[in-house]
Design a protein around this motif. Structure first.
Motif, PDB file in Angstrom:
ATOM      1  N   ARG A 128       0.801  -1.219   0.000  1.00  0.00           N
ATOM      2  CA  ARG A 128       0.000   0.000   0.000  1.00  0.00           C
ATOM      3  C   ARG A 128       0.838   1.276   0.000  1.00  0.00           C
ATOM      4  O   ARG A 128       0.584   2.218   0.730  1.00  0.00           O
ATOM      5  N   GLY A 129       1.844   1.293  -0.855  1.00  0.00           N
ATOM      6  CA  GLY A 129       2.664   2.474  -1.036  1.00  0.00           C
ATOM      7  C   GLY A 129       3.475   2.864   0.178  1.00  0.00           C
ATOM      8  O   GLY A 129       4.042   3.955   0.232  1.00  0.00           O
ATOM      9  N   GLY A 130       3.542   1.991   1.175  1.00  0.00           N
ATOM     10  CA  GLY A 130       4.257   2.292   2.404  1.00  0.00           C
ATOM     11  C   GLY A 130       3.575   3.339   3.266  1.00  0.00           C
ATOM     12  O   GLY A 130       4.179   3.873   4.196  1.00  0.00           O
ATOM     13  N   GLN A 131       2.299   3.613   2.960  1.00  0.00           N
ATOM     14  CA  GLN A 131       1.614   4.711   3.650  1.00  0.00           C
ATOM     15  C   GLN A 131       0.540   4.274   4.640  1.00  0.00           C
ATOM     16  O   GLN A 131      -0.001   5.109   5.360  1.00  0.00           O
ATOM     17  N   MET A 132       0.213   2.987   4.668  1.00  0.00           N
ATOM     18  CA  MET A 132      -0.829   2.522   5.582  1.00  0.00           C
ATOM     19  C   MET A 132      -0.338   1.322   6.370  1.00  0.00           C
ATOM     20  O   MET A 132      -0.879   0.225   6.280  1.00  0.00           O
ATOM     21  N   GLU A 133       0.719   1.533   7.119  1.00  0.00           N
ATOM     22  CA  GLU A 133       1.255   0.474   7.963  1.00  0.00           C
ATOM     23  C   GLU A 133       0.532   0.488   9.303  1.00  0.00           C
ATOM     24  O   GLU A 133      -0.071   1.477   9.695  1.00  0.00           O
TER      25      GLU A 133
END
Length: 327
Positions: A301-306
């Motif tokens: 998820r683009g590294g944006q929703m961890e």
């Protein structure tokens, strides 16, 4: 073949033809006030779309989907469709259905027999509230035309709690006597769409309503499928869930995106973009730029929703609105 740092191969490109649309869906472009949304400028020409698409097919892309906005509102949409059909890739598109009656001959000439059609409600009033346009009858008539002409049709429904989630059984019932494929999409956060966690209808929620409607069986899914599919007992069609929020499928993702203004995104949620259009116009090396963009793709998820869904702060995410990315 286009591979990222995690060894995932990518052979599927989604090209947005325009951010213009004849709908104003609340989850995609929520604010319809004059000047509230800045339309994209410097869009790719037909020649540029074909040139960039050819680079991707030369690098192993075997499937191209055209999106928008609404791709069919673009004046040269027919030309673009027919020219892309000459590339060695399966061509299809996602549409809201308003203009498909005008394009059926073009689809056939291009060899397109499968379409994704966005339909967020079967109720006239709810439909109008979501899309903010009075086009329900036209869309339903065109769905009937596509079914009568034996198109393989997938209906995409963005499910939002308190808005249209009560219609899940009605959408599944559509599949009873018609070989049609309904896909329930979890509500996702994008710039300006006022996403709230309490509006998300999860895959588990969908399956709970499906079970109350009828028994169903799990179907096998393609390794790269974003949708997990089921079939209700004695139904001809299927239903599926695209569970980006609660059950993401990033580990097998094979998708890349090209925005209408020529920016490459390696994920729907990627914070960074590569300006392929500027590289093309300046005579630069597109192949190198594409490979570098793909290799830098984040794990999920683009590294944006961890973390958990509760940790998501939409205002802190760096991304475009959905309409300027491409559906």
């Amino acid at each position: 073949m286009l591979s990222d740092q995690f060894g995932r191969s990518h052979n599927y490109l989604r090209i947005s033809l325009t951010d213009r649309c004849n709908f104003r869906c609340t989850y995609c472009m929520p604010d319809d006030r004059p000047g509230a949304y800045q339309w994209l400028k410097g869009l790719m020409t037909a020649d540029e779309i074909v040139s960039i698409a050819k680079v991707f097919t030369d690098l192993g892309v075997t499937k191209i989907r055209l999106t928008g906005g609404e791709p069919l509102v673009r004046k040269d949409a027919a030309e673009i469709i027919l020219r892309l059909a000459d590339l060695p890739a399966k061509l299809t598109l996602t549409t809201n259905g308003v203009l498909v009656d005008e394009f059926i001959p073009v689809f056939k000439k291009a060899g397109i027999r499968s379409l994704n059609l966005s339909l967020d409600s079967l109720e006239r009033s709810a439909f109008h509230k979501i899309v903010q346009r009075d086009l329900f009858d036209k869309v339903m008539q065109n769905i009937d035309l596509l079914i009568a002409d034996n198109f393989h049709l997938k209906l995409n429904m963005v499910v939002m709690k308190g808005v249209n989630d009560h219609e899940i059984p009605a959408f599944i019932e559509l599949t009873k006597d018609i070989d049609i494929h309904v896909r329930f999409i979890e509500y996702m956060p994008f710039a300006g769409n006022h996403w709230e966690l309490n509006k998300v209808v999860s895959e588990a929620d969908v399956l709970s309503q499906a079970a109350a409607y009828a028994p169903f069986e799990k179907l096998s899914d393609d390794i790269h499928s974003t949708a997990r599919a089921w079939r209700a007992a004695d139904h001809k069609g299927t239903f599926a869930v695209i569970s980006t929020m609660t059950h993401p499928f990033c580990g097998s993702c094979n998708r890349l995106r090209l925005t209408a203004d020529g920016k490459m995104k390696n994920c729907l949620f990627s914070a960074t973009e590569t300006d392929l259009l500027s590289i093309l116009r300046s005579g630069g090396n597109l192949e190198t730029a594409v490979r570098e963009n793909v290799f830098g793709k984040k794990a999920a998820r683009g590294g944006q929703m961890e973390g958990t869904l509760e940790d998501i702060v939409p205002e802190e995410m760096k991304n475009r609105s959905m309409i300027s990315i491409g559906g």
